[in-house]
Design a protein around this motif. Structure first.
Motif, PDB file in Angstrom:
ATOM      1  N   UNK A 144      10.168  -2.019 -15.016  1.00 35.15           N
ATOM      2  CA  UNK A 144      10.629  -3.167 -14.320  1.00 35.15           C
ATOM      3  C   UNK A 144      11.525  -2.621 -13.108  1.00 35.15           C
ATOM      4  N   UNK A 145      11.601  -1.202 -12.857  1.00 34.19           N
ATOM      5  CA  UNK A 145      12.356  -0.688 -11.685  1.00 34.19           C
ATOM      6  C   UNK A 145      11.750  -1.094 -10.475  1.00 34.19           C
ATOM      7  N   UNK A 146      12.699  -1.604  -9.569  1.00 36.09           N
ATOM      8  CA  UNK A 146      12.022  -2.125  -8.319  1.00 36.09           C
ATOM      9  C   UNK A 146      12.143  -1.002  -7.249  1.00 36.09           C
ATOM     10  N   UNK A 147      11.169  -0.850  -6.373  1.00 37.69           N
ATOM     11  CA  UNK A 147      11.189   0.197  -5.213  1.00 37.69           C
ATOM     12  C   UNK A 147      12.258  -0.424  -4.228  1.00 37.69           C
ATOM     13  N   UNK A 148      12.987   0.178  -3.555  1.00 40.46           N
ATOM     14  CA  UNK A 148      13.851  -0.381  -2.465  1.00 40.46           C
ATOM     15  C   UNK A 148      13.830   0.274  -1.172  1.00 40.46           C
ATOM     16  N   UNK A 149      13.455  -0.346   0.075  1.00 39.67           N
ATOM     17  CA  UNK A 149      13.568   0.504   1.142  1.00 39.67           C
ATOM     18  C   UNK A 149      12.323   0.004   1.958  1.00 39.67           C
ATOM     19  N   UNK A 150      11.427   0.979   2.386  1.00 33.41           N
ATOM     20  CA  UNK A 150      10.267   0.696   3.116  1.00 33.41           C
ATOM     21  C   UNK A 150       9.189   0.118   2.368  1.00 33.41           C
ATOM     22  N   UNK A 151       9.305   0.449   1.019  1.00 30.06           N
ATOM     23  CA  UNK A 151       8.233  -0.250   0.224  1.00 30.06           C
ATOM     24  C   UNK A 151       9.217  -1.047  -0.971  1.00 30.06           C
ATOM     25  N   UNK A 152       9.548  -2.290  -0.813  1.00 28.74           N
ATOM     26  CA  UNK A 152       9.872  -2.863  -1.787  1.00 28.74           C
ATOM     27  C   UNK A 152       8.946  -3.613  -2.705  1.00 28.74           C
ATOM     28  N   UNK A 153       9.447  -3.900  -3.964  1.00 30.10           N
ATOM     29  CA  UNK A 153       8.596  -4.669  -5.013  1.00 30.10           C
ATOM     30  C   UNK A 153       8.784  -3.860  -6.469  1.00 30.10           C
ATOM     31  N   UNK A 154       8.086  -4.677  -7.331  1.00 34.29           N
ATOM     32  CA  UNK A 154       8.054  -3.955  -8.757  1.00 34.29           C
ATOM     33  C   UNK A 154       6.740  -3.334  -8.924  1.00 34.29           C
ATOM     34  N   UNK A 155       6.375  -2.516  -9.688  1.00 35.87           N
ATOM     35  CA  UNK A 155       5.306  -1.977 -10.020  1.00 35.87           C
ATOM     36  C   UNK A 155       4.267  -2.966 -10.368  1.00 35.87           C
TER      37      UNK A 155
END
Length: 141
Positions: free
Chosen positions: A69-80
């Motif tokens: 459930x770790x979300x990417x933050x920055x250019x590519x936001x979102x959950x896997x």
């Protein structure tokens, strides 16, 4: 591990995950790099693998300790799970769900769309098989 080496290995891990190079992912993980660390732009390896539908790479990362459930933050936001659902990568969606991904977790820190929204309105059109997998796992509107 010094900071420079860790950064270099994290970049290599995210790149390998994005192209589905599971062998390189495993090799980099054996160095002890944390699979949760994002690269400089905020992208995590699990998100990169999920968006590109690399189910075996997703499995390797999850087994190495990447959190589903770790979300990417920055250019590519979102959950896997949102990333995989948006592109209809049903095998990847199933892998994430098997490893505890929350089928109702909204991206953007809880204020954005759900995986079910993305399966229905994804980047490449609706994905009924992905939608069905999410609903079977308890996803709701």
């Amino acid at each position: 591990m010094n900071r420079r080496k860790q950064k270099k290995l994290t970049n290599r891990l995210v790149w390998a995950a994005a192209v589905g190079d599971t062998c390189t992912v495993r090799t980099v993980l054996r160095t002890g790099v944390d699979p949760e660390l994002p690269e400089a732009d905020g992208t995590t390896a699990l998100y990169a693998a999920s968006v590109h539908g690399a189910a075996s790479t997703v499995r390797a990362l999850l087994r190495a300790g990447a959190l589903p459930n770790t979300e990417s933050r920055g250019i590519t936001d979102g959950t896997p799970l949102c990333g995989a659902a948006a592109w209809g990568h049903v095998a990847t969606v199933r892998e994430l769900l098997t490893h505890g991904a929350d089928p109702n977790l909204r991206e953007d820190g809880g204020a954005g769309s759900t995986p079910l929204f993305w399966a229905r309105n994804g980047a490449s059109g609706p994905h009924p098989e992905t939608e069905a997998a999410l609903v079977a796992a308890g996803a709701t509107d």
